[in-house]
Design an enzyme around this catalytic site. Structure first.
Site, mmCIF file in Angstrom:
data_model
loop_
_atom_site.group_PDB
_atom_site.id
_atom_site.type_symbol
_atom_site.label_atom_id
_atom_site.label_comp_id
_atom_site.label_asym_id
_atom_site.label_seq_id
_atom_site.Cartn_x
_atom_site.Cartn_y
_atom_site.Cartn_z
ATOM 1 N N GLU A 62 -10.340 0.820 8.154
ATOM 2 C CA GLU A 62 -10.155 -0.222 9.174
ATOM 3 C C GLU A 62 -8.753 -0.133 9.753
ATOM 4 O O GLU A 62 -7.884 0.525 9.177
ATOM 5 C CB GLU A 62 -10.416 -1.598 8.554
ATOM 6 N N CYS A 106 18.258 3.746 46.530
ATOM 7 C CA CYS A 106 18.866 4.617 47.521
ATOM 8 C C CYS A 106 18.547 4.019 48.886
ATOM 9 O O CYS A 106 17.407 3.611 49.142
ATOM 10 C CB CYS A 106 18.273 6.012 47.405
ATOM 11 N N CYS A 139 15.606 10.316 52.860
ATOM 12 C CA CYS A 139 15.731 10.825 51.494
ATOM 13 C C CYS A 139 14.446 11.566 51.134
ATOM 14 O O CYS A 139 13.356 10.981 51.187
ATOM 15 C CB CYS A 139 15.965 9.650 50.546
ATOM 16 N N ASP A 176 -0.407 -4.506 12.631
ATOM 17 C CA ASP A 176 1.048 -4.589 12.559
ATOM 18 C C ASP A 176 1.477 -6.039 12.756
ATOM 19 O O ASP A 176 1.965 -6.440 13.794
ATOM 20 C CB ASP A 176 1.658 -3.673 13.619
ATOM 21 N N LYS A 197 -0.823 6.189 7.967
ATOM 22 C CA LYS A 197 -0.003 5.760 9.109
ATOM 23 C C LYS A 197 -0.056 6.778 10.245
ATOM 24 O O LYS A 197 -0.203 7.974 10.017
ATOM 25 C CB LYS A 197 1.466 5.596 8.660
ATOM 26 N N CYS A 210 19.729 12.656 48.563
ATOM 27 C CA CYS A 210 20.045 12.696 49.991
ATOM 28 C C CYS A 210 21.484 12.320 50.307
ATOM 29 O O CYS A 210 21.920 12.440 51.447
ATOM 30 C CB CYS A 210 19.105 11.762 50.753
ATOM 31 N N LYS A 265 -4.937 -0.715 10.571
ATOM 32 C CA LYS A 265 -3.828 -1.310 9.833
ATOM 33 C C LYS A 265 -3.036 -2.149 10.834
ATOM 34 O O LYS A 265 -2.344 -1.621 11.707
ATOM 35 C CB LYS A 265 -2.933 -0.242 9.213
ATOM 36 N N LEU A 299 0.848 -1.202 0.000
ATOM 37 C CA LEU A 299 0.000 0.000 0.000
ATOM 38 C C LEU A 299 0.876 1.242 0.000
ATOM 39 O O LEU A 299 1.956 1.241 0.585
ATOM 40 C CB LEU A 299 -0.866 0.029 1.267
ATOM 41 N N TYR A 310 -8.916 -9.373 5.754
ATOM 42 C CA TYR A 310 -9.294 -8.022 5.322
ATOM 43 C C TYR A 310 -9.547 -7.865 3.827
ATOM 44 O O TYR A 310 -9.851 -6.781 3.372
ATOM 45 C CB TYR A 310 -8.307 -6.965 5.815
ATOM 46 N N CYS A 331 23.157 8.736 46.465
ATOM 47 C CA CYS A 331 21.880 9.264 45.979
ATOM 48 C C CYS A 331 21.998 10.769 45.725
ATOM 49 O O CYS A 331 22.472 11.501 46.598
ATOM 50 C CB CYS A 331 20.815 8.972 47.031
HETATM 51 S S1 IVH Z 1 -5.417 -4.358 2.463
HETATM 52 C C1 IVH Z 1 -3.428 -4.350 -1.956
HETATM 53 N N1 IVH Z 1 -6.012 -4.051 4.954
HETATM 54 O O1 IVH Z 1 -0.479 -3.623 5.056
HETATM 55 C C2 IVH Z 1 -3.035 -4.504 -0.537
HETATM 56 N N2 IVH Z 1 -3.734 -4.424 4.392
HETATM 57 O O2 IVH Z 1 1.351 -2.209 3.004
HETATM 58 C C3 IVH Z 1 -4.233 -4.837 0.239
HETATM 59 N N3 IVH Z 1 -2.255 -4.524 6.333
HETATM 60 O O3 IVH Z 1 1.233 -6.209 3.631
HETATM 61 C C4 IVH Z 1 -3.941 -4.771 1.664
HETATM 62 N N4 IVH Z 1 -3.802 -4.195 7.862
HETATM 63 O O4 IVH Z 1 -0.088 -6.870 5.603
HETATM 64 C C5 IVH Z 1 -5.022 -4.265 4.066
HETATM 65 N N5 IVH Z 1 -6.719 -3.771 7.134
HETATM 66 C C6 IVH Z 1 -5.742 -3.993 6.254
HETATM 67 C C7 IVH Z 1 -4.410 -4.178 6.645
HETATM 68 C C8 IVH Z 1 -3.421 -4.380 5.676
HETATM 69 C C9 IVH Z 1 -2.529 -4.406 7.640
HETATM 70 C C10 IVH Z 1 -0.910 -4.724 5.790
HETATM 71 C C11 IVH Z 1 -0.784 -5.889 4.875
HETATM 72 C C12 IVH Z 1 0.088 -5.438 3.757
HETATM 73 C C13 IVH Z 1 0.466 -4.065 4.128
HETATM 74 C C14 IVH Z 1 0.404 -3.175 2.925
#
Ligand code: IVH
Length: 837
Positions: free
Chosen positions: A130, A465, A471, A134, A333, A450, A132, A92, A242, A447
């Site tokens: 939605e 300490c 103190c 990690d 982000k 004190c 993102k 993305l 997703y 310390c």
């Molecule tokens: S949709 C065409 N939805 O983000 C790509 N990606 O940089 C469709 N990721 O490697 C991805 N949460 O692992 C989508 N709700 C979400 C996501 C998500 C995390 C990650 C995914 C991907 C990275 C893209």
């Protein structure tokens, strides 16, 4: 014969029964993992699971491909096969919304994204947003509703075959749920580890002396890429779906949220919170983003932003792709939570409990929406491991709401190294290397608040300490403890008043409390009320360690006195009189409470009681030396050192004296125990510091001097090692003090109280077996107590055993006791039998 067959006798079962039970268990798992709404208790699930295992063992030919028993991992692979993605796994594009100094997000990049979409579509788009996640992306392929392949993203075109591992993840359906399932489905989603599972995993890693994982994403990635899926199975991974990458034409979702709805029907967990932002405009998307940013820390999993997608699938196709990313979606982000800055100084802070924390003073830097000027280095070990030095350029991180921390040093930018690289500095010149800013960090010995010694006990990361009440940083905490219910129990003197008394310097020693007057308390209130009016604004938006750290000034004064039910307008001084009354009543307290109140390190209620019952009065407790203290049943070397050291610090001794002078009376203990059983030459000699004598050698030494303690100090015919030890001044002092102390308590050691058998003759000749580790007593201590009342301790359980005392991790002895019907008791019950506290 197989375990399960033993548990469940052979019964005839039909294939349909196996299928039904498989379906039932999968439904329970779905309710539990993806709907968060279990309908049966865990025990019931486990029972049915074992039932299915038993049936499957009997009829392996009927094991269903989606049986939950198949989630445990099979053979260990020699490597992962590779999988070519039928539809490439793209990435993305990112958008950022930097935060201004005032804390407002600047969403310019998102407006630009919205504008581009608008332009391309020539109509107003609707978005779905939605979290993102990690974690790491995987692709799952289902044919005829059954999971047949799972693959990592790899380079987007080909990934690794992790099917075995994915099967162990309970949030991944092995078979799609429902009657109406597609012939072909490829699902994209994120594998991740919940924060709580991550914490558990790292605890286990540490316990097994293995390296902990840096963050949940690394842990998830490491766990998914295990050649032995049995390891993955133990790691508890999670999965959110997703997107749909492939779907046969029996289903025709029109939008992204239609897709999510289908995925949810088929049994997947879909991105939570996104119902808040479906078919939304850009303004709603941005509100959602800010909402997610604000709840980020409280979510059970890590996210690093929000993914915003054009909702309509036709529009998505229309928009298409630029290079390797779709034009219809963007990763919005969160602002970077890490930044580079320079270390201006390294100080140490003293917490309210005396904990010493090294803190890097930084050139102010803007991180994740706040200006950071300080970052914790946690403790000396961490500071040394990261090797942070003054002048260094460092990476600072602010994770959620926690105190900012120094992540690492950019070594190439260390002034000394940079200068050496440019030929301006000779690293081998001692004078240069000696300069303090080039030196690794070291904890100061004293310390900064004190001046008392900083101590770091073996095996503990945190240094402290030793000043306690002496103190300023710890005074309030020490006093709160002193007046607490189990200590001196000063009624009416609460935390808020104590914090004021300390911050206004009205109480500096324990004894000052007993000298407070009505006028003092009124002045305290007056000062607090006045300070209130000038002082109720705190700087905003500055993540300063001192704001969050233990040492910070007392919380806002305005709430301290005026709230609570102490105030009675008809009797304006009633609240103060109540406090004074409470203080007056709290002058006379049992010795053990007094000892506990002093806040001697490692002296909890139980140890305080031990000390009181062993020595009876304050003078004797304070004169007891380290090796003698270490002879007492619950007291080891560390505690003994702490107690002896406390009373030998002149200022602490003076505090105790002052308390007595202020009219405090620690009542002599009436309940005493027989010291002669514990304090014997071989025992105290073996507990001398700085020398390791076994009790046997200690006894031999004692015999060498014919039981004349004085000779230990002077006899030149004693073993070399001993003479070397006693020639050290500190050791000699301890030995001399110990001999003096022992002669003082001679009468206590002589008086043999009524023989144990008479006191408690029910236990004479009874046989005990000790197993497992007891919460408070070592086995030796328990044995001594048992023998002191005429009981016997044996190593093995038989019919003749009267009691098995079982602690944690009791093993076969416990099992044998249960088998033979021998009484099993725990430490508490043993103490009751022995009539020892
Ligand atoms: S949709 C065409 N939805 O983000 C790509 N990606 O940089 C469709 N990721 O490697 C991805 N949460 O692992 C989508 N709700 C979400 C996501 C998500 C995390 C990650 C995914 C991907 C990275 C893209």
């Amino acid at each position: 014969m197989d375990f399960f067959q033993r548990q469940y006798p052979m019964t005839s079962v039909t294939q349909q029964q196996i299928i039904d039970l498989t379906t039932q268990l999968n439904r329970y798992a779905r309710e539990y993992y993806t709907q968060d709404a279990p309908s049966v208790p865990d025990a019931e699930y486990d029972r049915l699971f074992r039932q299915l295992q038993a049936w499957e063992a009997q009829y392996p030919q009927w094991v269903q491909p989606d049986s939950p028993t198949q989630r445990v991992g099979g053979e260990v692979l020699s490597g992962f096969g590779s999988v070519t993605h039928q539809v490439p796994m793209l990435s993305l594009n990112n958008a950022f919304s930097p935060k201004s100094e005032q804390g407002a997000f600047n969403h310019a990049e998102m407006y630009a994204f919205d504008e581009r979409i608008h332009q391309a579509l020539r109509q107003t788009p609707l978005y779905t947003a939605e979290p993102k996640f990690d974690g790491l992306a995987i692709s799952l392929r289902y044919e005829q509703g059954v999971l047949i392949q799972a693959a990592t993203r790899g380079d987007g075109a080909t990934g690794e075959d992790v099917t075995q591992n994915a099967r162990t993840i309970r949030a991944i359906p092995l078979r799609l749920h429902g009657d109406s399932v597609p012939d072909l489905l490829e699902v994209r989603g994120e594998v991740l580890m919940l924060k709580s599972d991550f914490a558990d995993l790292n605890r286990r890693q540490l316990a097994a002396e293995q390296k902990p994982f840096v963050n949940p994403r690394n842990a998830a990635a490491g766990s998914l890429r295990q050649l032995d899926a049995k390891i993955t199975a133990k790691r508890r991974l999670y999965f959110f779906a997703y997107a749909i990458a492939l779907l046969d034409d029996t289903f025709t979702p029109a939008s992204h949220d239609d897709e999510l709805a289908l995925l949810a029907c088929w049994g997947f967990a879909i991105p939570p919170e996104n119902t808040l932002c479906r078919r939304a405009d850009m303004a709603q998307v941005l509100t959602f983003y800010e909402h997610m940013h604000s709840i980020r820390a409280s979510l059970p999993f890590e996210i690093d932003g929000v993914v915003v997608k054009v909702n309509d699938l036709t529009q998505q196709r229309q928009l298409g792709f630029v290079s390797r990313a779709p034009r219809f979606a963007i990763a919005h982000k969160f602002p970077a939570e890490e930044a580079l800055t320079q270390v201006e100084a390294i100080d140490v802070q003293v917490g309210r409990t005396g904990a010493i924390t090294p803190v890097a003073r930084l050139k102010p830097v803007f991180v994740g929406g706040v200006t950071v000027t300080n970052a914790t280095l946690h403790n000396e070990g961490e500071a040394r491991r990261k090797d942070v030095r003054v002048g260094d350029t460092v990476v600072v991180r602010r994770a959620g709401d926690v105190i900012p921390e120094v992540v690492s040093v950019v070594l190439a930018k260390r002034p000394m190294i940079a200068a050496a690289q440019s030929g301006m500095l000779n690293l081998f010149d001692d004078a240069v290397a000696q300069q303090s800013q080039y030196q690794p960090f070291e904890l100061p010995a004293h310390c900064p608040v004190c001046g008392h010694e900083i101590e770091c006990e073996e095996g503990e990361a945190v240094a402290r300490c030793s000043g306690g009440m002496l103190c300023q940083a710890q005074r309030a905490q020490a006093l709160i403890h002193f007046s607490s219910r189990k200590a001196m129990d000063i009624d009416g003197l609460g935390q808020r008043q104590i914090e004021l008394l300390v911050s206004q310097n009205r109480v500096r020693h324990f004894a000052d409390v007993y000298r407070l007057t009505l006028a003092d308390l009124q002045a305290m209130k007056y000062e607090a009320d006045t300070a209130d009016n000038d002082n109720n604004r705190l700087p905003e938006n500055i993540a300063d360690v001192s704001d969050k750290n233990e040492i910070s000034a007392p919380s806002k004064n305005n709430v301290l006195i005026t709230s609570g039910n102490n105030i009675d307008t008809a009797q304006p001084t009633k609240w103060a009189e109540n406090i004074l009354n409470g203080i007056a009543v709290a002058r006379i307290r049992p010795l053990h409470r007094f000892l506990y109140a002093l806040g001697i390190r490692h002296v909890g209620e139980r140890t305080a009681k031990q000390l009181a019952q062993a020595f009876g009065d304050l003078a004797t407790v304070s004169a007891a030396t380290e090796p003698v203290l270490a002879c007492l049943p619950d007291i080891g070397g560390v505690v003994a050192h702490s107690v002896a050291h406390f009373f030998r610090q002149p200022e602490q001794a003076a505090q105790v004296e002052e308390l007595l002078a202020a009219g405090v009376v620690p009542e002599t203990e009436s309940k005493r125990f027989n010291l002669s059983g514990f304090i014997q030459p071989a025992r105290w000699l073996s507990r001398l510091p700085n020398i390791k004598l076994s009790e046997i050698r200690a006894q031999a030494l004692w015999d060498l001097v014919g039981g004349k303690g004085e000779a230990l100090l002077t006899d030149t015919a004693l073993p070399q090692e001993w003479q070397q030890w006693r020639n050290q001044a500190v050791n000699q002092t301890i030995l001399r003090e110990t001999l003096v102390f022992l002669s003082q308590i001679e009468p206590l050691l002589q008086t043999q109280p009524a023989p144990a058998a008479e006191q408690n003759n029910t236990l004479v000749g009874k046989t005990f077996v000790l197993t497992g580790s007891l919460p408070n007593w070592s086995r030796d201590e328990a044995q001594q107590h048992i023998e002191a009342v005429g009981g016997k301790v044996s190593g093995s359980v038989s019919k003749k055993t009267d009691y098995v005392v079982a602690g944690v991790a009791a093993g076969s002895k416990l099992a044998k006791a249960e088998h033979l019907g021998v009484a099993v008791i725990d430490e508490e019950e043993l103490r009751q039998l022995l009539k020892v506290m």
